[in-house]
Design a protein around this motif. Structure first.
Motif, PDB file in Angstrom:
ATOM      1  N   ARG A  63      -5.040   4.761  -5.899  1.00  0.00           N
ATOM      2  CA  ARG A  63      -6.075   5.289  -7.022  1.00  0.00           C
ATOM      3  C   ARG A  63      -7.074   4.221  -6.912  1.00  0.00           C
ATOM      4  O   ARG A  63      -8.315   4.280  -6.865  1.00  0.00           O
ATOM      5  CB  ARG A  63      -5.388   5.460  -8.291  1.00  0.00           C
ATOM      6  N   ASP A  64      -6.698   2.661  -7.110  1.00  0.00           N
ATOM      7  CA  ASP A  64      -7.534   1.641  -7.053  1.00  0.00           C
ATOM      8  C   ASP A  64      -6.852   0.500  -6.213  1.00  0.00           C
ATOM      9  O   ASP A  64      -5.662   0.428  -5.995  1.00  0.00           O
ATOM     10  CB  ASP A  64      -7.807   0.867  -8.506  1.00  0.00           C
ATOM     11  N   VAL A  65      -7.602  -0.452  -5.757  1.00  0.00           N
ATOM     12  CA  VAL A  65      -7.095  -1.498  -4.836  1.00  0.00           C
ATOM     13  C   VAL A  65      -6.828  -2.816  -5.606  1.00  0.00           C
ATOM     14  O   VAL A  65      -7.851  -3.303  -6.495  1.00  0.00           O
ATOM     15  CB  VAL A  65      -7.912  -1.737  -3.605  1.00  0.00           C
ATOM     16  N   CYS A  66      -5.459  -3.036  -5.878  1.00  0.00           N
ATOM     17  CA  CYS A  66      -5.246  -4.397  -6.285  1.00  0.00           C
ATOM     18  C   CYS A  66      -5.868  -5.677  -5.829  1.00  0.00           C
ATOM     19  O   CYS A  66      -5.804  -5.822  -4.570  1.00  0.00           O
ATOM     20  CB  CYS A  66      -3.842  -4.472  -6.612  1.00  0.00           C
ATOM     21  N   TYR A  68      -4.914  -8.615  -5.238  1.00  0.00           N
ATOM     22  CA  TYR A  68      -3.908  -9.433  -4.056  1.00  0.00           C
ATOM     23  C   TYR A  68      -3.310  -8.601  -3.018  1.00  0.00           C
ATOM     24  O   TYR A  68      -2.916  -9.231  -2.032  1.00  0.00           O
ATOM     25  CB  TYR A  68      -2.852  -9.792  -4.960  1.00  0.00           C
ATOM     26  N   CYS A  69      -3.586  -7.488  -2.994  1.00  0.00           N
ATOM     27  CA  CYS A  69      -2.975  -6.504  -1.816  1.00  0.00           C
ATOM     28  C   CYS A  69      -3.466  -6.912  -0.534  1.00  0.00           C
ATOM     29  O   CYS A  69      -4.606  -7.048  -0.314  1.00  0.00           O
ATOM     30  CB  CYS A  69      -3.567  -5.047  -2.098  1.00  0.00           C
ATOM     31  N   ALA A  70      -2.337  -6.876   0.407  1.00  0.00           N
ATOM     32  CA  ALA A  70      -2.766  -7.426   1.743  1.00  0.00           C
ATOM     33  C   ALA A  70      -2.233  -6.033   2.739  1.00  0.00           C
ATOM     34  O   ALA A  70      -2.124  -6.107   3.699  1.00  0.00           O
ATOM     35  CB  ALA A  70      -1.905  -8.398   2.310  1.00  0.00           C
ATOM     36  N   CYS A  71      -1.751  -4.837   1.887  1.00  0.00           N
ATOM     37  CA  CYS A  71      -1.610  -3.786   2.815  1.00  0.00           C
ATOM     38  C   CYS A  71      -2.899  -2.860   3.356  1.00  0.00           C
ATOM     39  O   CYS A  71      -3.874  -3.083   2.980  1.00  0.00           O
ATOM     40  CB  CYS A  71      -0.864  -2.632   1.585  1.00  0.00           C
ATOM     41  N   HIS A  72      -2.377  -2.079   4.371  1.00  0.00           N
ATOM     42  CA  HIS A  72      -3.375  -1.116   4.672  1.00  0.00           C
ATOM     43  C   HIS A  72      -3.675  -0.047   3.760  1.00  0.00           C
ATOM     44  O   HIS A  72      -2.882   1.042   3.955  1.00  0.00           O
ATOM     45  CB  HIS A  72      -3.115  -0.674   6.096  1.00  0.00           C
ATOM     46  N   THR A  73      -4.703  -0.048   2.829  1.00  0.00           N
ATOM     47  CA  THR A  73      -4.975   1.054   2.150  1.00  0.00           C
ATOM     48  C   THR A  73      -6.539   0.980   1.714  1.00  0.00           C
ATOM     49  O   THR A  73      -7.288  -0.013   1.886  1.00  0.00           O
ATOM     50  CB  THR A  73      -3.907   0.794   0.864  1.00  0.00           C
ATOM     51  N   ARG A  74      -6.832   2.279   1.079  1.00  0.00           N
ATOM     52  CA  ARG A  74      -8.090   2.447   0.662  1.00  0.00           C
ATOM     53  C   ARG A  74      -8.109   3.108  -0.896  1.00  0.00           C
ATOM     54  O   ARG A  74      -7.282   3.744  -0.894  1.00  0.00           O
ATOM     55  CB  ARG A  74      -9.017   3.311   1.563  1.00  0.00           C
ATOM     56  N   GLY A 112       5.798   4.225   2.804  1.00  0.00           N
ATOM     57  CA  GLY A 112       5.390   3.141   2.314  1.00  0.00           C
ATOM     58  C   GLY A 112       3.759   3.480   2.157  1.00  0.00           C
ATOM     59  O   GLY A 112       3.215   4.366   2.828  1.00  0.00           O
ATOM     60  N   GLY A 113       2.880   2.359   1.819  1.00  0.00           N
ATOM     61  CA  GLY A 113       1.608   2.353   1.607  1.00  0.00           C
ATOM     62  C   GLY A 113       0.958   1.302   1.535  1.00  0.00           C
ATOM     63  O   GLY A 113       1.379   0.047   1.680  1.00  0.00           O
ATOM     64  N   GLY A 114      -0.350   1.314   0.689  1.00  0.00           N
ATOM     65  CA  GLY A 114      -0.790   2.276  -0.052  1.00  0.00           C
ATOM     66  C   GLY A 114       0.500   2.818  -1.306  1.00  0.00           C
ATOM     67  O   GLY A 114       1.134   2.174  -1.481  1.00  0.00           O
ATOM     68  N   THR A 115      -0.033   3.963  -1.602  1.00  0.00           N
ATOM     69  CA  THR A 115       0.659   4.543  -2.650  1.00  0.00           C
ATOM     70  C   THR A 115       1.339   6.046  -2.467  1.00  0.00           C
ATOM     71  O   THR A 115       0.562   6.936  -2.487  1.00  0.00           O
ATOM     72  CB  THR A 115      -0.044   4.575  -4.311  1.00  0.00           C
ATOM     73  N   PRO A 116       2.390   6.096  -1.719  1.00  0.00           N
ATOM     74  CA  PRO A 116       2.543   7.480  -1.199  1.00  0.00           C
ATOM     75  C   PRO A 116       2.757   8.457  -2.091  1.00  0.00           C
ATOM     76  O   PRO A 116       2.289   9.618  -1.751  1.00  0.00           O
ATOM     77  CB  PRO A 116       4.267   7.079  -0.376  1.00  0.00           C
ATOM     78  N   PRO A 149       4.287   2.214 -10.571  1.00  0.00           N
ATOM     79  CA  PRO A 149       4.920   2.440 -11.984  1.00  0.00           C
ATOM     80  C   PRO A 149       3.773   3.228 -12.914  1.00  0.00           C
ATOM     81  O   PRO A 149       4.059   4.023 -13.605  1.00  0.00           O
ATOM     82  CB  PRO A 149       5.248   1.233 -12.511  1.00  0.00           C
ATOM     83  N   ARG A 150       2.434   3.009 -12.490  1.00  0.00           N
ATOM     84  CA  ARG A 150       1.267   3.442 -13.356  1.00  0.00           C
ATOM     85  C   ARG A 150       1.222   4.951 -13.100  1.00  0.00           C
ATOM     86  O   ARG A 150       0.368   5.559 -13.682  1.00  0.00           O
ATOM     87  CB  ARG A 150       0.058   2.628 -12.897  1.00  0.00           C
ATOM     88  N   LEU A 151       1.622   5.429 -11.965  1.00  0.00           N
ATOM     89  CA  LEU A 151       1.381   6.814 -11.446  1.00  0.00           C
ATOM     90  C   LEU A 151       2.970   7.673 -11.496  1.00  0.00           C
ATOM     91  O   LEU A 151       3.075   8.421 -10.583  1.00  0.00           O
ATOM     92  CB  LEU A 151       0.788   6.908 -10.242  1.00  0.00           C
TER      93      LEU A 151
HETATM   94  S1  SF4 Z   1      -0.596  -0.773  -1.979  1.00  0.00           S
HETATM   95 FE1  SF4 Z   1       0.279  -1.391  -3.951  1.00  0.00          FE
HETATM   96  S2  SF4 Z   1      -0.544  -3.527  -4.198  1.00  0.00           S
HETATM   97 FE2  SF4 Z   1      -1.626  -2.606  -2.759  1.00  0.00          FE
HETATM   98  S3  SF4 Z   1      -3.640  -1.648  -3.917  1.00  0.00           S
HETATM   99 FE3  SF4 Z   1      -2.008  -0.087  -3.732  1.00  0.00          FE
HETATM  100  S4  SF4 Z   1      -0.672  -0.216  -5.515  1.00  0.00           S
HETATM  101 FE4  SF4 Z   1      -2.056  -2.022  -5.389  1.00  0.00          FE
END
Ligand code: SF4
Length: 449
Positions: A63-66, A68-74, A112-116, A149-151
């Motif tokens: 939904r939003d990018v944290c 600190y995140c180092a994952c591949h996500t948008r 995994g993700g991201g937020t599956p 946990p927020r979703l």
């Molecule tokens: S993958 Fe997790 S830590 Fe990264 S932006 Fe999404 S919710 Fe935040």
């Protein structure tokens, strides 16, 4: 609580050195262009009829990018975009299935993700059902998911339970509101508690919590409070990762005030506090950053010498083939590693054109596999029988080990290399001595501790 001992200058330098995390060997730094035809030959020849399969499904959206995140996500809120991605996942699994020889079915399935869960409970249920139809899911297979946990609500947890999910990992990082504000992730501790209770009520018995140390403004007291919280919730596993500030690679991390990031001494102290709290609460310390209750499958695997390490970190997954689905996901086969197209649109277009969307990877040879095994045993067990190292490689490795041996991080006893208690946090440095590609200071990795 353990008494913190100020580390020597030599250890501080090692803690600040940048080394790979060794979730694979060769590491992703060695990946180059990979042709689809080669990947197809790995699939066709790398799996025997009775072999279990492991599948990783990547969902690169939040939904939003944290910060600190180092994952591949948008970040996205577009239902059309999510639905197009879910359709592409469905199409990719059909292509993969058609490319596979006979196998023994899925033993490990990880989202995994991201937020599956951004795909929704019903969307995830459909994906698991399709995987079950195509590949078969073995009885007792682990089906796991990373959750925000927020979703989480009852509908989601009920759908996950119905789909057969058996384990969920919740991202917590730190429960203090001041630290959460500094990492762009407001998340009341009560939400985490409610999420854990919801999962258990739905019948998803195994719950992991992910924490972090080394966050901006974080102190040992913060880490102590968060680990106590995780232990009090009775999480089956707790992972305590060091924050990796890699703003050159993840520009959104520039939102973090780097001037208040804990230094090497504080980071070591925080990692020690986490270990002390969790071990006092009855958890077994596993590998570099995992803790698990005595009855958990990861503790049992570690006691039996079966703890493994792959792109998700420490795992009980021992399938000989790991297939990646989704944009940027990485698969591991006996022939080598293969990574899918990271760009979501190009990923969808490739699958739509009937192509397996691999673009990068590395062919592994016998020497790579030998070194990979040595590195994995060190990362998992902190010891290695040096008879596993071919005599032709031993002089080079012993030469590289000299400095960590001199610093007291390792010892050699009865033909075994033993990582000493004070060397465990530096095990990545020890593993680097077995890495034929690693040149100190030439690639951009995260700090060792
Ligand atoms: S993958 Fe997790 S830590 Fe990264 S932006 Fe999404 S919710 Fe935040």
């Amino acid at each position: 609580m353990t008494q913190h001992v100020t580390p020597s200058r030599a250890l501080l330098a090692l803690a600040e050195a940048k080394v790979p995390r060794y979730t694979s060997y060769p590491t992703a730094a060695q990946f180059g262009v990979l042709e689809e035809g080669l990947y197809r030959s790995w699939l066709a020849n790398g799996v025997a009829p009775a072999d279990p399969l492991s599948l990783y499904v990547h969902v690169p959206f939040c939904r939003d990018v944290c910060w600190y995140c180092a994952c591949h996500t948008r970040p996205t809120r577009s239902e059309a975009r999510l639905s197009a991605y879910a359709d592409a996942l469905m199409a990719e699994m059909v292509l993969l299935h058609a490319a596979m020889p006979a196998h023994g079915g899925i033993s490990h399935l990880h989202f995994g993700g991201g937020t599956p869960s951004i795909l929704g409970g019903e969307g995830l249920r459909r994906i698991v059902a399709r995987l079950r139809d195509l590949f078969g899911i073995r009885s007792g297979a682990e089906i796991a998911i990373e959750l925000d946990p927020r979703l989480m609500d009852e509908r989601l947890t009920d759908a996950l339970a119905e789909a057969g999910f058996s384990r969920a990992s919740l991202g917590v990082q730190d429960i203090a509101p001041d630290i959460q504000a500094r990492i762009g992730r407001p998340q009341p501790a009560e939400l985490v508690r409610a999420g854990v209770e919801r999962l258990r009520r739905a019948g998803i018995a195994h719950v992991n919590l992910d924490l972090m140390y080394g966050l901006p403004g974080q102190t040992a007291r913060h880490v102590e409070a968060s680990t106590r919280f995780a232990a009090a919730l009775g999480a089956d596993r707790v992972a305590v990762f060091g924050y990796a500030h890699v703003a050159w690679m993840k520009p959104h991390q520039n939102a973090i005030d780097a001037s208040i990031l804990p230094g090497a001494i504080e980071r070591m102290e925080q990692a020690e506090v986490a270990e002390s709290v969790l071990c006092s609460a009855g958890y077994a310390a596993l590998g570099l950053d995992h803790f698990a209750l005595p009855g958990d499958s990861m503790t049992r695997a570690a006691m039996a010498g079966r703890l493994r390490r792959n792109f998700q970190g420490y795992t009980t997954d021992d399938a000989p083939a790991l297939l990646g689905l989704g944009a940027s996901s990485i698969g591991a086969l006996p022939g080598g590693f293969a990574q899918n197209e990271p760009d979501e649109r190009r990923y969808i277009a490739a699958v739509g054109a009937g192509r397996l969307p691999v673009v990068r990877g590395v062919v592994t040879n016998e020497e790579d596999r030998l070194r990979a095994r040595c590195i994995e045993r060190l990362m998992c067990e902190f010891r290695l029988d040096l008879r596993e190292v071919p005599p032709s490689m031993l002089p080079e490795i012993m030469h590289k080990l000299e400095s960590v041996r001199h610093d007291g991080l390792v010892a050699i006893d009865s033909g075994s290399l033993l990582v000493q208690p004070q060397g465990r946090r530096f095990v990545r440095q020890v593993a680097a001595c077995f890495d034929a590609y690693f040149r100190s200071g030439t690639a951009r990795h995260s700090v060792a501790v």
